[in-house]
Write a protein that holds these residues in place. Structure first.
Motif, PDB file in Angstrom:
ATOM      1  N   VAL A 307       0.958  -0.927  -0.175  1.00 20.25           N
ATOM      2  CA  VAL A 307       0.025   0.135   0.019  1.00 20.25           C
ATOM      3  C   VAL A 307       0.954   1.317  -0.076  1.00 20.25           C
ATOM      4  O   VAL A 307       0.919   2.131  -0.836  1.00 20.25           O
ATOM      5  CB  VAL A 307      -1.046   0.056   1.239  1.00 20.25           C
ATOM      6  CG1 VAL A 307      -1.730   1.093   1.045  1.00 20.25           C
ATOM      7  CG2 VAL A 307      -2.163  -1.222   0.960  1.00 20.25           C
ATOM      8  N   PRO A 308       1.962   1.352   0.953  1.00 22.52           N
ATOM      9  CA  PRO A 308       2.740   2.624   0.769  1.00 22.52           C
ATOM     10  C   PRO A 308       3.521   2.611  -0.724  1.00 22.52           C
ATOM     11  O   PRO A 308       3.806   3.744  -0.992  1.00 22.52           O
ATOM     12  CB  PRO A 308       3.642   2.509   2.058  1.00 22.52           C
ATOM     13  CG  PRO A 308       2.733   1.572   2.826  1.00 22.52           C
ATOM     14  CD  PRO A 308       2.074   0.694   2.131  1.00 22.52           C
ATOM     15  N   ALA A 309       3.919   1.647  -0.984  1.00 21.56           N
ATOM     16  CA  ALA A 309       4.458   1.453  -2.173  1.00 21.56           C
ATOM     17  C   ALA A 309       3.692   2.161  -3.607  1.00 21.56           C
ATOM     18  O   ALA A 309       4.197   2.709  -4.197  1.00 21.56           O
ATOM     19  CB  ALA A 309       5.041   0.084  -2.750  1.00 21.56           C
ATOM     20  N   LEU A 310       2.176   1.687  -3.494  1.00 17.06           N
ATOM     21  CA  LEU A 310       1.552   1.996  -4.514  1.00 17.06           C
ATOM     22  C   LEU A 310       1.290   3.636  -4.446  1.00 17.06           C
ATOM     23  O   LEU A 310       1.283   4.402  -5.312  1.00 17.06           O
ATOM     24  CB  LEU A 310       0.070   1.331  -4.619  1.00 17.06           C
ATOM     25  CG  LEU A 310       0.248   0.030  -5.005  1.00 17.06           C
ATOM     26  CD1 LEU A 310      -1.150  -0.626  -4.723  1.00 17.06           C
ATOM     27  CD2 LEU A 310       0.297  -0.086  -6.364  1.00 17.06           C
ATOM     28  N   CYS A 311       1.124   4.014  -2.855  1.00 17.41           N
ATOM     29  CA  CYS A 311       1.118   5.536  -2.814  1.00 17.41           C
ATOM     30  C   CYS A 311       2.203   6.094  -3.315  1.00 17.41           C
ATOM     31  O   CYS A 311       2.063   7.480  -3.955  1.00 17.41           O
ATOM     32  CB  CYS A 311       0.789   5.676  -1.354  1.00 17.41           C
ATOM     33  SG  CYS A 311      -0.711   5.258  -0.688  1.00 17.41           S
ATOM     34  N   ALA A 312       3.312   5.814  -2.820  1.00 17.08           N
ATOM     35  CA  ALA A 312       4.770   6.257  -3.554  1.00 17.08           C
ATOM     36  C   ALA A 312       4.757   6.286  -5.022  1.00 17.08           C
ATOM     37  O   ALA A 312       5.459   7.335  -5.581  1.00 17.08           O
ATOM     38  CB  ALA A 312       5.599   5.811  -2.664  1.00 17.08           C
TER      39      ALA A 312
END
Length: 401
Positions: A307-312
């Motif tokens: 999830v943080p990877a997609l946001c980044a």
């Protein structure tokens, strides 16, 4: 020392130049149909460079850790991250192209490129997230393995104690049998008759007479001596095995096994408390951190990593998309190059004339006021001046004029 006052002509020219630049930029944006806010684009590129730098640093550390000192393997592991960094750098320009291109085909290609580049960024950032949690997870996994070994050792302590006791009893029984057999052989050997010796006379082949002493031993003596010797050898081997069995049995302590399990549980709890992922997982599932399963931890790890990877991956792209303003957001939308058809001009003028006639018929014109008392159209440009003689003009003002 007083500073020289600024030249009004120079200031006026600079102001006019700035206004001309602003008007030129505005007209160019109107002609293009879009305007790019380069400040937001700069922030998007800054985010991209931070992501790329962190990804390359993580790839360098990853290669240094897993290459095991092999320089060729180290550089092989860095080739793909360099290509990934180049792909990630394309996301911001692709976002701008998706907003500025007029062809829907080109826009579609730009959007597909954004998705592909975001996938690459997701992979790189998710690897960084996994590397962030990896040391604590490894410590917790090692502590859990040690705890399971200690629990298995405690669970099998009774079985191993029984086996050790049986082994000690077996060697003790064998030793007892060897001692008994050795004693029997010794008693039988002592009960045999003593050796009998007698002198023998005779003549050899040369005709010379001789006289020798001949001793006769009981034939059972050799057998009993061999049995006694073998019993002694067997006794030594059994005594050695019995000592080792008793030593192994002494190491099997149920209390020591319980203490080992308690120490392993404390070590595992400390490792879990240092793992942030275990704490979050236990908070979500409502259990003790030491009771969370590996499946629950890895399920929560997917959330914390992807999830943080997609946001980044999409943050800078969304910022680049938002940095483009289309033409409909400009203030002067009436000056967009719209043209009136020549055939439609008479109809338009006739409509305007008919509207003016109706307005005159509805509101007839009033006679003008006398003595110049007409109200000016622009009230702000007609200041009220009290009657009286004009004020004298100062000499300095006239000189400066």
């Amino acid at each position: 020392m007083l500073s020289k006052p600024p030249n009004r002509d120079v200031a006026r020219e600079r102001r006019e130049w700035a206004l001309d630049q602003s008007r030129w930029k505005h007209e160019r944006a109107v002609e293009r149909g879009y305007r790019i806010k380069w400040g937001y684009v700069g922030i998007a590129y800054l985010v991209e460079f931070m992501v790329i730098g962190a990804s390359l640093a993580g790839a360098w550390l990853f290669a240094d850790y897993y290459s095991d000192g092999d320089n060729r393997a180290f550089y092989f592991m860095l080739l793909a991250p360099l290509v990934y960094a180049a792909v990630e750098l394309c996301r911001v320009p692709l976002g701008i192209l998706a907003r500025t291109q007029r062809s829907w085909f080109v826009r579609g290609l730009a959007i597909i490129g954004i998705v592909f580049a975001a996938g690459v960024t997701t992979k790189s950032v998710s690897q960084l997230g996994e590397m962030m949690f990896h040391p604590r997870l490894m410590d917790a996994a090692k502590a859990k393995t040690a705890l399971k070994d200690a629990q298995a050792d405690r669970d099998s302590i009774d079985t191993r104690i029984a086996a050790a006791n049986a082994r000690v009893e077996q060697y003790a029984t064998e030793l007892e049998q060897i001692e008994k057999r050795s004693a029997e052989n010794a008693s039988q050997l002592a009960g045999l008759p003593a050796q009998r010796c007698e002198r023998v006379y005779g003549t050899n082949s040369r005709g010379v007479r001789y006289s020798n002493l001949k001793c006769v031993t009981d034939p059972r003596t050799a057998t009993l001596n061999a049995a006694v010797s073998k019993a002694g050898t067997d006794r030594g081997a059994v005594v050695k095995e019995l000592e080792e069995a008793r030593k192994a049995r002494g190491l099997l302590d149920r209390g020591a096994a319980d203490r080992k399990v308690a120490d392993a549980e404390q070590t595992y709890r400390n490792a879990v408390n240092r793992s942030q992922l275990h704490s979050f997982t236990a908070m979500v599932y409502g259990v003790d951190p030491i009771e969370v399963s590996d499946a629950q931890v890895h399920a929560f790890l997917r959330i914390f990593v992807f999830v943080p990877a997609l946001c980044a991956a999409f943050a800078s792209t969304i910022l680049a998309l938002s940095a483009v303003s289309v033409r409909k957001t400009f203030m002067d939308e009436d000056d967009l190059g719209a043209a009136v058809s020549a055939e439609a001009a008479p109809y338009l003028l006739a409509t305007v004339a008919e509207t003016v006639r109706q307005e005159i018929a509805t509101n007839p014109l009033r006679p003008a006021a006398r003595e110049g008392s007409v109200i000016p159209l622009d009230r702000r440009t007609a200041p009220t001046v009290p009657p009286g003689p004009p004020a004298p003009v100062p000499a300095t003002a006239g000189a400066s004029a």
